[in-house]
Design a protein around this motif. Sequence first.
Motif, PDB file in Angstrom:
ATOM      1  N   GLN A 127      38.787  49.901  44.577  1.00  0.00           N
ATOM      2  CA  GLN A 127      39.799  49.010  44.013  1.00  0.00           C
ATOM      3  C   GLN A 127      40.752  48.505  45.091  1.00  0.00           C
ATOM      4  O   GLN A 127      40.950  47.294  45.258  1.00  0.00           O
ATOM      5  CB  GLN A 127      40.590  49.760  42.927  1.00  0.00           C
ATOM      6  CG  GLN A 127      41.630  48.890  42.212  1.00  0.00           C
ATOM      7  CD  GLN A 127      42.452  49.695  41.198  1.00  0.00           C
ATOM      8  OE1 GLN A 127      42.318  50.919  41.092  1.00  0.00           O
ATOM      9  NE2 GLN A 127      43.295  49.018  40.448  1.00  0.00           N
ATOM     10  N   THR A 152      48.345  50.725  42.284  1.00  0.00           N
ATOM     11  CA  THR A 152      47.389  50.129  43.224  1.00  0.00           C
ATOM     12  C   THR A 152      47.528  48.605  43.249  1.00  0.00           C
ATOM     13  O   THR A 152      47.503  47.983  44.314  1.00  0.00           O
ATOM     14  CB  THR A 152      45.963  50.554  42.844  1.00  0.00           C
ATOM     15  OG1 THR A 152      45.927  51.979  42.767  1.00  0.00           O
ATOM     16  CG2 THR A 152      44.956  50.081  43.868  1.00  0.00           C
ATOM     17  N   THR A 153      47.705  48.017  42.095  1.00  0.00           N
ATOM     18  CA  THR A 153      47.884  46.565  42.006  1.00  0.00           C
ATOM     19  C   THR A 153      49.173  46.154  42.701  1.00  0.00           C
ATOM     20  O   THR A 153      49.220  45.170  43.447  1.00  0.00           O
ATOM     21  CB  THR A 153      47.930  46.140  40.519  1.00  0.00           C
ATOM     22  OG1 THR A 153      46.809  46.698  39.850  1.00  0.00           O
ATOM     23  CG2 THR A 153      47.926  44.638  40.377  1.00  0.00           C
ATOM     24  N   MET A 186      46.996  41.724  28.077  1.00  0.00           N
ATOM     25  CA  MET A 186      48.230  41.785  27.301  1.00  0.00           C
ATOM     26  C   MET A 186      48.008  41.083  25.958  1.00  0.00           C
ATOM     27  O   MET A 186      47.349  40.046  25.900  1.00  0.00           O
ATOM     28  CB  MET A 186      49.362  41.087  28.062  1.00  0.00           C
ATOM     29  CG  MET A 186      49.832  41.873  29.265  1.00  0.00           C
ATOM     30  SD  MET A 186      50.565  43.423  28.711  1.00  0.00           S
ATOM     31  CE  MET A 186      50.451  44.394  30.210  1.00  0.00           C
TER      32      MET A 186
HETATM   33  N1  LIG Z   1      49.497  42.166  32.876  1.00  0.00           N
HETATM   34  C1  LIG Z   1      49.791  42.927  33.941  1.00  0.00           C
HETATM   35  N2  LIG Z   1      48.905  43.857  34.336  1.00  0.00           N
HETATM   36  C2  LIG Z   1      49.234  44.609  35.417  1.00  0.00           C
HETATM   37  C3  LIG Z   1      50.434  44.464  36.133  1.00  0.00           C
HETATM   38  N3  LIG Z   1      50.427  45.366  37.143  1.00  0.00           N
HETATM   39  C4  LIG Z   1      49.259  46.051  37.039  1.00  0.00           C
HETATM   40  N4  LIG Z   1      48.531  45.595  35.996  1.00  0.00           N
HETATM   41  C5  LIG Z   1      47.229  46.062  35.493  1.00  0.00           C
HETATM   42  O1  LIG Z   1      47.379  47.400  35.040  1.00  0.00           O
HETATM   43  C6  LIG Z   1      46.157  48.098  35.196  1.00  0.00           C
HETATM   44  C7  LIG Z   1      46.390  49.379  35.961  1.00  0.00           C
HETATM   45  O2  LIG Z   1      46.797  49.035  37.269  1.00  0.00           O
HETATM   46  P1  LIG Z   1      46.501  49.936  38.547  1.00  0.00           P
HETATM   47  O3  LIG Z   1      47.121  49.243  39.704  1.00  0.00           O
HETATM   48  O4  LIG Z   1      45.095  50.308  38.618  1.00  0.00           O
HETATM   49  O5  LIG Z   1      47.385  51.222  38.154  1.00  0.00           O
HETATM   50  P2  LIG Z   1      47.550  52.579  38.966  1.00  0.00           P
HETATM   51  O6  LIG Z   1      48.937  53.026  38.732  1.00  0.00           O
HETATM   52  O7  LIG Z   1      47.117  52.410  40.366  1.00  0.00           O
HETATM   53  O8  LIG Z   1      46.529  53.524  38.174  1.00  0.00           O
HETATM   54  P3  LIG Z   1      46.014  54.983  38.627  1.00  0.00           P
HETATM   55  O9  LIG Z   1      45.723  54.899  40.080  1.00  0.00           O
HETATM   56  O10 LIG Z   1      44.847  55.250  37.773  1.00  0.00           O
HETATM   57  O11 LIG Z   1      47.145  55.909  38.298  1.00  0.00           O
HETATM   58  C8  LIG Z   1      45.202  47.146  35.868  1.00  0.00           C
HETATM   59  O12 LIG Z   1      44.420  46.514  34.861  1.00  0.00           O
HETATM   60  C9  LIG Z   1      46.121  46.125  36.506  1.00  0.00           C
HETATM   61  O13 LIG Z   1      45.488  44.860  36.638  1.00  0.00           O
HETATM   62  C10 LIG Z   1      51.370  43.465  35.684  1.00  0.00           C
HETATM   63  O14 LIG Z   1      52.454  43.273  36.216  1.00  0.00           O
HETATM   64  N5  LIG Z   1      50.985  42.728  34.586  1.00  0.00           N
END
Ligand SMILES: Nc1nc2c(ncn2[C@@H]2O[C@H](COP(=O)(O)OP(=O)(O)OP(=O)(O)O)[C@@H](O)[C@H]2O)c(=O)[nH]1
Lengths: 305, 303
Positions: free
Chosen positions: A146, A114-115, B191
Motif C-alpha cells: 500500500q 498510511t493514506t 463515504m
Molecule cells: N473518504 C476518505 N477516506 C480516507 C481519508 N483518509 C483515508 N481514507 C481511507 O480510509 C481507509 C483506511 O486508510 P489507511 O490509510 O489504510 O488507514 P491506516 O490507518 O493506515 O490503517 P491501518 O494501517 O490498517 O491501521 C482507506 O480506504 C483510505 O483510502 C479521507 O480523508 N477521506
Amino acid sequence: MVLAELGNKITKALVTMKNSTILDDQVIDDMLKEIQRALLESDVNVRMVVQLRENIKKKIAAEDAGGFNKRKLVQQAVFSELKRLVDPAGKPYQPKKKHANVIMFVGLQGSGKTTTVTKYALFYQKKGWKTAVVCADTFRAGAYDQLKQNAAKAKLKFYGDYTETDPVLIAAAGVEQFKKEACEIIIVDTSGRHKQEASLLDEMQQVSTAIQPDDIVFVMDSSIGQAAQAQAEAFQKKVAVGSVIITKLDGHAKGGGALSAVAATGAPITFIGTGEHFDDLEVFSAQSFVSRLLGFGDVEGLVDK
Amino acid sequence: LFGRIPFTDKVLDDEDLQPLMTDMRQLLVTKNVAADIADKLCDSVAESLRGTTVGKFSRVSVKVREAMEKALVRILTPKRDVNILRDVAKAKAAKRPFVITFCGVNGVGKSTNLAKICYWLTHNGQKVLIAACDTFRSGAVEQLRIHAQCLGVPLFERGYGKDAAAIAAEAIQHARREGCDVVLVDTAGRMQDNEPLMRSLTKLINVNNPDLILFVGEALVGNDGADQVVKFNAALRDLSDKPNPRLIDGIVLTKFDTIDDKVGASISMVYATGQPIVFVGVGQTYTDLKRLNAAVIVDLLLK
Ligand SMILES: Nc1nc2c(ncn2[C@@H]2O[C@H](COP(=O)(O)OP(=O)(O)OP(=O)(O)O)[C@@H](O)[C@H]2O)c(=O)[nH]1
Ligand SMILES: Nc1nc2c(ncn2[C@@H]2O[C@H](COP(=O)(O)OP(=O)(O)OP(=O)(O)O)[C@@H](O)[C@H]2O)c(=O)[nH]1
Ligand SMILES: [Mg+2]
Ligand SMILES: [Mg+2]
C-alpha cells in the motif's frame, strides 16, 4: 466543512440568547442545553460537555457584575470554552529546513495513517522539501504494498522491508538511510493499534525510542464516538503525541470525538483529511476554525480581553 | 427525591419520569449510543411507563431500568435470522455458488473481516473464492492475496482501475466453473454521501445479485454510524433501476475489542435499520469473529 454544522447550531443558540428581551437564568440555561445537545450530537465526550457547561456557568456567575454587558459576557464565556476544546496551548512542531525532520505517524486501526502519510509527504515535497516515507507496519496484510504503491504514484522515496518482521529495526534502518541521503522530511508509517492491547502500545514506544522523532502525529477518524478520549489518552501516555490530524471529513461525521482527543492529548490539529486522493489535505488552524465556527466578528477581542 | 421509596402505590407522571430519563439518556450517550436514538429510546420508555402504577416499596428507577432493558433486548433480538451455512447448502443443492458482498465506509475492516469469515467457512468445509473488487485503494489486491495465501483459498483479481461490477461477475462465473461453494466479494470503502461511488456499488449489486449483502461498520463509530447504514440502504434502493432493489441483509460490527463498555454503536445501527448484527469482529486475527450476545451488550450499556 461538516464541522461547521456544529458551529451553526451553537451560533443559533447564541443568537436566540442575544435576541431574547430578558436575559435570565432560564434563557441562559436553555442556550447551554442547546449547545450541549449540539456537542453531543457531534460526538464530543460526554464528560467534557458536562464540564464545559459547568465552566461557562461558573464564569458567568463569577464575572457578572451587573453593569457589565451580560450578553457579551455569556458569549465570551462560551467562546473561550469552545476554543479550549479545539485549541490547546501547545504549538505544533514546525519542520526545519536542511535538517532531518523525523515524523512518526500513529493511530487506531484504519484511521487513515498510511493514506495521510502520503498526503503529508506530498504536501512538503510540493513545497520543495526533500521527502521520504518509511513503512514500519509489519502487521497489516498488504501494508508494505500500500505505502510502496502510494510512494510510487506520488514520486516519493520509499523504504520498506518485505521480510523483516520487527518494526523497530525497519524504522531505525529507514530513518538512518534517509538521513544519510540528506532528506529533510522523513515520515515513518506504523501499524494501527489500540489501548486494550498493551503489547501494541509497547511496540509503538520502542519504535519511538529507536528513531527519536521530532514530531509524533496522531491520526484520528472523524467518525469516532465516545471511545475517542480514552484511546487518545492511552497513546499520549506512551509517546509524546505532538500533533493531531483528523481524517475523512469529506464524510458526514462532525468530528466531535476527534476534538475530544485533542483535549486529551493537548496536541493541536495541524491538518484535516478530506478525501481519498493525495491532494485531499487541508492545513488546519484552530483559531480561524473557531471564529468561523461561531461566525462572530472580533474574535481576538472576545477571547483575550 | 427520585429513586426514593414511596410508601404508597403511585401513578407515574412526567414529573417522576423526566429526571430519571435525563440520567438514562446521558448514560446511553456515554456508552456511545447516538444522541437522537438515545432520545427516541428514552421517549418510548417514558411513554410506556407513564400512567402505570408503582407499588409501595419499589423504586421508580428500577422500573425505568427494567423497561429500558426490555426495549434494548427487543432491539437487539433479530426479527429474521441469517443462517449462512444453511443458505450456502441450499445454493449448493441448486449447483451455484453462494455470493456474499461486503460494503461500508473507508477503513472499517471490510477486507479483514471478509478474511475471518473465509476462515470460518473453510473450517466448516466450504470451498471459498475471494474476489478482489476494491480496484481503487493502493495495496487492496495484495492485502487480499496475502489472506488468500494464508487461508489456502484462491483469489480472483484483475488488478487496479477496472470496473468492480464486471470483476465480480467474472469471479462468480469462475467460481461456478471451479465448483466453489462461496464467493466473498470485497469492495472499496466509500463515504455514504459520495453519490458516484454509491452508484457504482449499486451497479455491482444489481449486476451480480448477491445472496447476502453485509454492511461492515466499526464499533468505534459515534453518531455517524446510524447515518452510514441508513444511507447505504437508501442508495441501494434509490439508485437502483430494479423494481425490487436488493438492500442490506445484515451488519458486521468490527473493532469490538477497542471500545471497552462503550457498546452503543450496536444499538444505533440495528435501531436505524432493523437489520441483525451477523458477526462481531473482536481483533485482528482470523479467529477474532464472534456472534453478538444481546444480554452482555445490554448489561454493559446499563452498567
Ligand atoms: N473518504 C476518505 N477516506 C480516507 C481519508 N483518509 C483515508 N481514507 C481511507 O480510509 C481507509 C483506511 O486508510 P489507511 O490509510 O489504510 O488507514 P491506516 O490507518 O493506515 O490503517 P491501518 O494501517 O490498517 O491501521 C482507506 O480506504 C483510505 O483510502 C479521507 O480523508 N477521506
Ligand atoms: N482491533 C481490531 N482491528 C480490526 C478489526 N477488524 C479489522 N481491524 C483492523 O482495521 C484496519 C482496517 O481493516 P481493513 O480490513 O483493511 O478495512 P477496510 O474496510 O477493508 O478498509 P478499506 O478497504 O481501505 O476501506 C486493519 O488494521 C485491520 O487489522 C477488529 O475487529 N478489531
Ligand atoms: Mg496503514
Ligand atoms: Mg478493504
